[in-house]
Design an enzyme around this catalytic site. Sequence first.
Site, PDB file in Angstrom:
ATOM      1  N   ASP A 191       0.827  -1.361   0.019  1.00  0.00           N
ATOM      2  CA  ASP A 191       0.201   0.019  -0.127  1.00  0.00           C
ATOM      3  C   ASP A 191       0.840   1.270  -0.054  1.00  0.00           C
ATOM      4  O   ASP A 191       1.764   1.513   0.693  1.00  0.00           O
ATOM      5  CB  ASP A 191      -0.989   0.161   1.284  1.00  0.00           C
ATOM      6  CG  ASP A 191      -2.153   0.859   1.064  1.00  0.00           C
ATOM      7  OD1 ASP A 191      -2.576   1.205  -0.154  1.00  0.00           O
ATOM      8  OD2 ASP A 191      -2.625   1.278   2.075  1.00  0.00           O
ATOM      9  N   HIS A 248      -4.304  13.713   0.903  1.00  0.00           N
ATOM     10  CA  HIS A 248      -4.620  13.003   2.091  1.00  0.00           C
ATOM     11  C   HIS A 248      -3.342  13.029   3.002  1.00  0.00           C
ATOM     12  O   HIS A 248      -3.700  13.263   4.300  1.00  0.00           O
ATOM     13  CB  HIS A 248      -4.468  11.481   1.666  1.00  0.00           C
ATOM     14  CG  HIS A 248      -4.422  10.340   2.825  1.00  0.00           C
ATOM     15  ND1 HIS A 248      -5.649  10.253   3.515  1.00  0.00           N
ATOM     16  CD2 HIS A 248      -3.740   9.338   3.090  1.00  0.00           C
ATOM     17  CE1 HIS A 248      -5.470   9.303   4.246  1.00  0.00           C
ATOM     18  NE2 HIS A 248      -4.397   8.707   4.341  1.00  0.00           N
ATOM     19  N   ARG A 290      -0.342  16.216  13.408  1.00  0.00           N
ATOM     20  CA  ARG A 290       1.080  16.928  13.619  1.00  0.00           C
ATOM     21  C   ARG A 290       0.779  18.305  13.558  1.00  0.00           C
ATOM     22  O   ARG A 290       0.086  18.990  14.385  1.00  0.00           O
ATOM     23  CB  ARG A 290       2.059  16.326  12.766  1.00  0.00           C
ATOM     24  CG  ARG A 290       2.314  14.765  13.150  1.00  0.00           C
ATOM     25  CD  ARG A 290       3.584  14.329  12.261  1.00  0.00           C
ATOM     26  NE  ARG A 290       3.165  14.280  10.896  1.00  0.00           N
ATOM     27  CZ  ARG A 290       2.576  13.253  10.163  1.00  0.00           C
ATOM     28  NH1 ARG A 290       2.479  12.044  10.798  1.00  0.00           N
ATOM     29  NH2 ARG A 290       2.405  13.333   8.835  1.00  0.00           N
ATOM     30  N   GLU A 302      -9.267   3.859  -2.426  1.00  0.00           N
ATOM     31  CA  GLU A 302      -7.984   3.499  -2.984  1.00  0.00           C
ATOM     32  C   GLU A 302      -8.313   2.992  -4.505  1.00  0.00           C
ATOM     33  O   GLU A 302      -9.261   2.278  -4.968  1.00  0.00           O
ATOM     34  CB  GLU A 302      -7.071   2.745  -2.366  1.00  0.00           C
ATOM     35  CG  GLU A 302      -6.912   3.170  -0.974  1.00  0.00           C
ATOM     36  CD  GLU A 302      -5.858   2.674  -0.154  1.00  0.00           C
ATOM     37  OE1 GLU A 302      -4.781   1.945  -0.944  1.00  0.00           O
ATOM     38  OE2 GLU A 302      -5.420   2.923   0.946  1.00  0.00           O
ATOM     39  N   ASP A 352      -9.391  -0.121   1.461  1.00  0.00           N
ATOM     40  CA  ASP A 352      -8.535  -0.339   2.560  1.00  0.00           C
ATOM     41  C   ASP A 352      -9.014  -0.005   3.957  1.00  0.00           C
ATOM     42  O   ASP A 352      -8.710   0.947   4.750  1.00  0.00           O
ATOM     43  CB  ASP A 352      -7.106   0.318   2.294  1.00  0.00           C
ATOM     44  CG  ASP A 352      -5.913  -0.154   3.421  1.00  0.00           C
ATOM     45  OD1 ASP A 352      -6.083  -1.009   3.824  1.00  0.00           O
ATOM     46  OD2 ASP A 352      -5.179   0.652   3.532  1.00  0.00           O
ATOM     47  N   GLN A 381      -5.040   2.141  15.029  1.00  0.00           N
ATOM     48  CA  GLN A 381      -3.988   2.525  14.460  1.00  0.00           C
ATOM     49  C   GLN A 381      -3.211   3.481  15.278  1.00  0.00           C
ATOM     50  O   GLN A 381      -2.035   3.438  15.327  1.00  0.00           O
ATOM     51  CB  GLN A 381      -4.403   3.032  13.102  1.00  0.00           C
ATOM     52  CG  GLN A 381      -3.346   3.556  12.228  1.00  0.00           C
ATOM     53  CD  GLN A 381      -3.715   4.262  10.730  1.00  0.00           C
ATOM     54  OE1 GLN A 381      -5.018   3.833  10.598  1.00  0.00           O
ATOM     55  NE2 GLN A 381      -2.878   4.528   9.863  1.00  0.00           N
ATOM     56  N   LYS A 410      -5.145  -2.490   9.787  1.00  0.00           N
ATOM     57  CA  LYS A 410      -5.487  -2.619   8.687  1.00  0.00           C
ATOM     58  C   LYS A 410      -5.750  -4.042   7.982  1.00  0.00           C
ATOM     59  O   LYS A 410      -6.570  -4.198   7.246  1.00  0.00           O
ATOM     60  CB  LYS A 410      -4.206  -2.227   7.853  1.00  0.00           C
ATOM     61  CG  LYS A 410      -4.061  -0.870   7.946  1.00  0.00           C
ATOM     62  CD  LYS A 410      -4.659   0.175   6.997  1.00  0.00           C
ATOM     63  CE  LYS A 410      -4.198   1.638   7.300  1.00  0.00           C
ATOM     64  NZ  LYS A 410      -4.746   2.673   6.110  1.00  0.00           N
TER      65      LYS A 410
END
Lengths: 426, 426
Positions: A137, A144, A153, A212, A244, A251, A264
Site C-alpha cells: 500500500d 491525504h 501533527r 484507493e 483499505d 492505528q 488494517k
Amino acid sequence: MNYQDISNPSLQSWVDVPQGSDFPIQNLPFGIFSKGNNASRVGVAIGEHVLDLAVLMEEGFFDELSLKDGSVFHESVLNPMIALGKDATRAIRGRVADILKSDNPELRDRTDLHKEALHLQKNCKMYLPLHIGDYTDFYSSIEHATNVGTMFRDPKNALLPNWKHLPVGYHGRASSIVISGTPIIRPLGQTKDAEQELPVFGPSKRLDFELEMAFVVGKNTSMGQRVSTQEAENYIFGFALFNDWSARDIQTWEYVPLGPFLAKNFASSLSPWIVTLDALEPFRVATPVQEPAVLPYLQFEGLKNFDIQLEVYLQPEGSSETKICSSNFKYMYWNVNQQLAHHTVNGCNIKIGDLMASGTISGPTPDSYGSMLELAWKGTKPLKMADGSERRFINDGDTVIMRGFAQKGTMRIGFGEVSGKVLPAN
Amino acid sequence: MNYQDISNPSLQSWVDVPQGSDFPIQNLPFGIFSKGNNASRVGVAIGEHVLDLAVLMEEGFFDELSLKDGSVFHESVLNPMIALGKDATRAIRGRVADILKSDNPELRDRTDLHKEALHLQKNCKMYLPLHIGDYTDFYSSIEHATNVGTMFRDPKNALLPNWKHLPVGYHGRASSIVISGTPIIRPLGQTKDAEQELPVFGPSKRLDFELEMAFVVGKNTSMGQRVSTQEAENYIFGFALFNDWSARDIQTWEYVPLGPFLAKNFASSLSPWIVTLDALEPFRVATPVQEPAVLPYLQFEGLKNFDIQLEVYLQPEGSSETKICSSNFKYMYWNVNQQLAHHTVNGCNIKIGDLMASGTISGPTPDSYGSMLELAWKGTKPLKMADGSERRFINDGDTVIMRGFAQKGTMRIGFGEVSGKVLPAN
C-alpha cells in the site's frame, strides 16, 4: 483487433450495452465468476453480461491465437492467464472485442451458444480474481498526507521530510483481501485515547474506509532486478477499486514505530473486474508538478496519471445511499510508474498478481477526501446521511460502496463497484 | 512412536549421528531437498543425512498411517503435508523415528534401499521449504527495542508507550524470502544523513543482519476467528532461523510514518530445516515477567519461551569465521502464543505456511546483541574480525552465518544454519 482500435468510441457490440454502463466494448475487463454449479472461470464484462471465456475456448473461438496454454480460462484466478504475457492477453482482449463487435456474426448468430457463453452479471457469483502473493500500500496522495499531517501533527509542517522525495509505502496483509460484497466484521483491538492512562480492549470505535485504486502486477522480476519508470507499464496488467478498511483508534495506538498492522489487516476489499491498462489509454493526464525535483530513478516522461472519477457512498442499514465523496485518481502526486520503480530499486522482486494500492485518494476540496477521518475531520464535522442520521465513522450495518469510471463524451470505462457491509464485532 | 517418546535422550538411531550433530533422532526436522536430477521433495534430517520421505512412501513405509494424501511427500513445499493436520504430521514424525531407531530392522536391514532413501546432506540441494503466503515480523525483544530506542531516541524513555502493552509487529515482503545460501545483493536506495540537505541515491552503506527466529503457521483460520494464547500452539508447526537483512541508512530515511519498506524487502534468509514444536518440548522455559500486566487476551499459562542458543558468525571473503554474537531465544519478552493471539485478535486470518518472525533477538550483554547496529553501537564500537579487519556494518564479500541449537546434557536439538554472502550492488 489491436488494443488501440478497441478504444475507438464508435465501436459497438451486438450485446446490448445500456447507456451509462461501465462495461462497453471499449472496456472488456477480466474477472473470475461462476454461474450455477459450474466451476469458477475467467470472464469478461460486457454491458450487463459476462462473457464466458472458458466456453468460448472450448468452442474454438480462440484457436487462431495459438495460446501456449488454453486451460488458463478454466482457472480460478487470473494469474495463469496474465502469465501468458502482455502480447497474449492483448491478443485475447482483441479477439474478445472482435467476437463482440456488431458486425461479427461468429458468436452473434450462434444463438444456441448464448445461453452457455453469455450470462447476466446479476446471476453470476464473482470471486477474488487473483492469487495475491504480496500486497503493498502506498501513501501517494498529497492531499491525504497533508490532511493527516495537519490533523495529527503540525499544520505548518504537515508533510514529513521524506514525503516529496519518495513514494512512501508499506507492506499489507494479502490473506485478508476479499472480493467486493464480502461482509466486514468490526475488528476488536487495543486502543488508548490520550486521556486514558492504560489501553483498553474492545470493538474499534473509529472504523473507517480508505478510497484507493490498486494495480495488478503483470510480469515477474527476479531479485536484484530493477524496473525503470520507462518500463513500468510493461509490468502492470490492470487496475481495480480498493477499500483499505482502517480502524483509526487501533492505528493510533499501534503504528509507532513500525507502521499500521492490526488497524488494517482485518480486511481490504477489491472490486471484481480488472480493467486493463490498455482500456485506460484515452484517459491519460499529466502527473501534478513535483517540486523539489525527484531523484533520477523516479523521473519519468509522458502522461502517467489517469482521469478516473471516484465516488464513495454510504448506505445505512435499511436506508438509501448517500454520496459522501467525489474524488479522482488523477490527483495522485506519485504515479504508478514511480511507485513500481521505487518498489524495485532495491532489487525487491515482484510477482504476477501482486497488488499495489495507491493509498487514500483525496482531492483538494473537503467533499473529495477519501476517508471518513478526513471527511468528518476527526469527528468534528459529522456527515449527514439521507435518512437524517449522522456519521463520524462507520456504524454497524452501514454499507460502504465505492464506484469509479473514466468518461470522455459518451464513452465510459467503468470499474463497477467495491462494496462491503460492516457487521458488529463478534 | 509418540512425540513425547521421541524426546527420550536415550533413543538412538542406526543411522550414524556424530557427536554434537544438530540432527539426532530426537530432532527430525522437515525440509525440501533434491538429489541429482530428482524433483524436489520432502526430507527429514538425521545426522549428516537426509531421509527421503517420497521414496519411503513409495516403498510402503507409511502405509500403516493411512494418510489422506500420500502425494504430499512429492510436493516442492511442506504446505500440503502440514495441511494434513497436526495429528498426521505427528504420526509421520513418529513413524520416521520408529523407522530410524536402532532396533528396527525395517529400513536398517534393507541396505538395497539406503542409496535411494538416505542421502548425505552435503550432496543435496535444499529449497525454501514453504509457500509463504504472508510474512509478519514482530519486534519482541525488549533488549533490542531498548537498544534501538536508546540510540535513536531518549535513553530514559527508550521503549515507546505501546511496547509493553502489545507485541509490536508489521508486515514484511514474502516474495523475497530466500533459502539459506542464496547470495544477497547489496540494495540501492535513497538515504539522507542528518547533515545532508537532500537525499542521495546509491548502494546502502549500512547493511546489517537481524538475528531472528521464525515460526511456521500450521493451521488456517477464517476471517473473524481469533486464536487464544491457550490454543496458539495448535496453529504452530515449527521453527527456523531467520536473517532479516536490513539497510539501516535506507530505513532511517523511509520508515516514518508507515514503517520499514525498502530497507527490508530486498531479502530475508530462512534456514532449510523446520524444527517441530514437538522437538522443542524439553527446552521450554518461562517468559520474562511482564510488568505492567497485559490485557486478558494476551495473558497465558505455562512455559512458553524456549531455551535456544543462537550464534552469529561473520566470515570475510577468503577468511575464517569470527563469532560476533551469542544470544538466546529465551530472552523474548513476548512469546509466540502472545504474538499469534495478538495477530488474530482483530479477526485477521492466517494460513498454513505463513511465517512469523520474532524480530531481532538481543540479550542483556553487549556480546548478545542481535544486529551489527547494536553490536558496533551505531558504528562507534567497531568489531574486530579474526583476520584483523574491523566491521561497523556488513562489507561486500562478507558471509553472515547464524546457528541455533537447544542443548540439555548430551541431547542437542539444532537448527543447522542460515547463511548469506553479500554481493556488491549491481
